[in-house]
Scaffold this motif. Structure first.
Motif, PDB file in Angstrom:
ATOM      1  N   UNK A   1       3.118  12.221  11.119  1.00  0.00           N
ATOM      2  CA  UNK A   1       3.768  13.229  10.282  1.00  0.00           C
ATOM      3  C   UNK A   1       3.862  12.675   8.863  1.00  0.00           C
ATOM      4  N   UNK A   2       4.579  13.364   8.025  1.00  0.00           N
ATOM      5  CA  UNK A   2       4.634  13.056   6.595  1.00  0.00           C
ATOM      6  C   UNK A   2       5.947  13.563   6.032  1.00  0.00           C
ATOM      7  N   UNK A   3       6.387  12.976   4.941  1.00  0.00           N
ATOM      8  CA  UNK A   3       7.443  13.580   4.143  1.00  0.00           C
ATOM      9  C   UNK A   3       7.121  13.331   2.679  1.00  0.00           C
ATOM     10  N   UNK A   4       6.998  14.409   1.913  1.00  0.00           N
ATOM     11  CA  UNK A   4       6.751  14.349   0.474  1.00  0.00           C
ATOM     12  C   UNK A   4       7.703  15.301  -0.223  1.00  0.00           C
ATOM     13  N   UNK A   5       8.194  14.897  -1.386  1.00  0.00           N
ATOM     14  CA  UNK A   5       9.089  15.737  -2.189  1.00  0.00           C
ATOM     15  C   UNK A   5       8.642  15.708  -3.640  1.00  0.00           C
ATOM     16  N   UNK A  49      -0.092  14.965  -0.446  1.00  0.00           N
ATOM     17  CA  UNK A  49      -0.732  15.647   0.667  1.00  0.00           C
ATOM     18  C   UNK A  49       0.044  15.466   1.960  1.00  0.00           C
ATOM     19  N   UNK A  50      -0.032  16.495   2.821  1.00  0.00           N
ATOM     20  CA  UNK A  50       0.547  16.422   4.162  1.00  0.00           C
ATOM     21  C   UNK A  50      -0.365  17.194   5.102  1.00  0.00           C
ATOM     22  N   UNK A 113      -6.909  21.205  11.678  1.00  0.00           N
ATOM     23  CA  UNK A 113      -7.248  20.665  10.360  1.00  0.00           C
ATOM     24  C   UNK A 113      -6.378  21.231   9.243  1.00  0.00           C
ATOM     25  N   UNK A 114      -5.214  21.717   9.597  1.00  0.00           N
ATOM     26  CA  UNK A 114      -4.333  22.308   8.607  1.00  0.00           C
ATOM     27  C   UNK A 114      -3.742  21.236   7.690  1.00  0.00           C
ATOM     28  N   UNK A 115      -3.437  21.623   6.468  1.00  0.00           N
ATOM     29  CA  UNK A 115      -2.860  20.696   5.490  1.00  0.00           C
ATOM     30  C   UNK A 115      -2.186  21.497   4.389  1.00  0.00           C
ATOM     31  N   UNK A 116      -1.275  20.840   3.681  1.00  0.00           N
ATOM     32  CA  UNK A 116      -0.615  21.454   2.524  1.00  0.00           C
ATOM     33  C   UNK A 116      -0.488  20.391   1.443  1.00  0.00           C
ATOM     34  N   UNK A 117      -0.225  20.857   0.224  1.00  0.00           N
ATOM     35  CA  UNK A 117      -0.185  19.937  -0.907  1.00  0.00           C
ATOM     36  C   UNK A 117       0.898  20.325  -1.903  1.00  0.00           C
ATOM     37  N   UNK A 151       7.051  18.929   1.755  1.00  0.00           N
ATOM     38  CA  UNK A 151       6.022  19.182   2.748  1.00  0.00           C
ATOM     39  C   UNK A 151       6.123  18.103   3.814  1.00  0.00           C
ATOM     40  N   UNK A 152       5.700  18.461   5.028  1.00  0.00           N
ATOM     41  CA  UNK A 152       5.792  17.529   6.131  1.00  0.00           C
ATOM     42  C   UNK A 152       7.090  17.704   6.893  1.00  0.00           C
ATOM     43  N   UNK A 153       7.746  16.603   7.209  1.00  0.00           N
ATOM     44  CA  UNK A 153       8.983  16.602   7.993  1.00  0.00           C
ATOM     45  C   UNK A 153      10.164  16.836   7.062  1.00  0.00           C
TER      46      UNK A 153
END
Length: 255
Positions: A1-5, A49-50, A113-117, A151-153
């Motif tokens: 998983x990921x966490x971006x702010x 990216x996540x 293959x989903x992703x967000x930015x 994005x992410x968690x």
């Protein structure tokens, strides 16, 4: 998983991302999820990216390749007239990459293959801007009503941001707020992990105002984590105790 702010304040933009990727508890790796490009004195653009790692790396690799093209060939990332045009191009690239990977893999590729930015930056003569791009390639822009994107968690760190955010806060306090948000997420979810990447973009600077990688040995982050836990316990115990009242027994039904 990921966490971006990504967060906008009056002074500019503050970004933070983790670096953990995993395909199960026994397959954990560290990959950078924050990237930036700049034209000195003219523009500064950052992307976080996540999602599926193959997808996000494919998009970032294509963006990197386009910045290395001969000068006579146009690249929207470095030559786009507005942040809107830059984000539009990145959104199209993300959507095309996801669509291509899903077609190549057929039914096995659906949803994999989903992703967000998150895209942030400033071009000379314009204000700093912050966007979130969805897997479909469409996007939304931050405003003072919605001053940060995750994005992410996202769920564990969001309450901290909502309660602590102030558009007038200094960069130092904005970083502190993000540190607390990430610490809360790290404590609650093993799929988000150190190191963390921090990038501060000052208004009209067109270059990183501050960059830092937060490792497990980082003394400031360790202090934030420890003191925040102590502060929460202290705040909890300072709250008035709940009272059951004079009657503590349960009522029995008639019949």
């Amino acid at each position: 998983m990921t966490y971006c702010v990504g967060m906008i304040v009056d002074q500019g933009i503050v970004l933070m991302s983790d670096t953990r990727t995993n395909s199960g508890v026994d397959n954990i790796s560290v990959f950078r999820k924050m990237f930036h490009w700049q034209v000195p004195g003219e523009r500064m653009i950052a992307v976080m990216t996540a999602g599926n790692l193959a997808t996000t790396q494919a998009v970032i690799s294509q963006l990197e390749e386009r910045t290395k093209q001969p000068e006579e060939r146009e690249t929207t990332l470095l030559n786009g007239p507005t942040m809107f045009s830059v984000v539009s191009e990145i959104g199209k690239l993300l959507h095309t990459t996801i669509d291509t990977q899903q077609k190549v893999n057929g039914d096995r590729g659906k949803g994999r293959f989903t992703a967000s930015m998150i895209v942030a930056g400033q071009i000379a003569g314009m204000e700093p801007r912050l966007f979130m791009i969805y897997p479909e390639g469409n996007f939304i822009e931050a405003s003072w009503d919605t001053p940060f994107f995750q994005i992410g968690e996202t769920k564990y760190g969001r309450p901290i941001l909502i309660r602590g955010y102030d558009r007038n806060m200094s960069f130092e306090n904005a970083v502190k707020l993000l540190m607390v948000s990430f610490d809360s997420t790290l404590k609650a979810n093993l799929s988000v992990g150190l190191p963390l990447d921090l990038l501060v973009i000052g208004k009209d600077s067109f270059a990183p105002t501050h960059q830092h990688r937060v490792t497990a040995e980082d003394p400031y982050f360790d202090t934030i984590s420890s003191n925040w836990g102590d502060a929460l316990r202290s705040a909890f115990h300072s709250l008035p105790d709940y009272s059951f009242g004079p009657e503590t027994g349960t009522e029995s039904g008639g019949g």
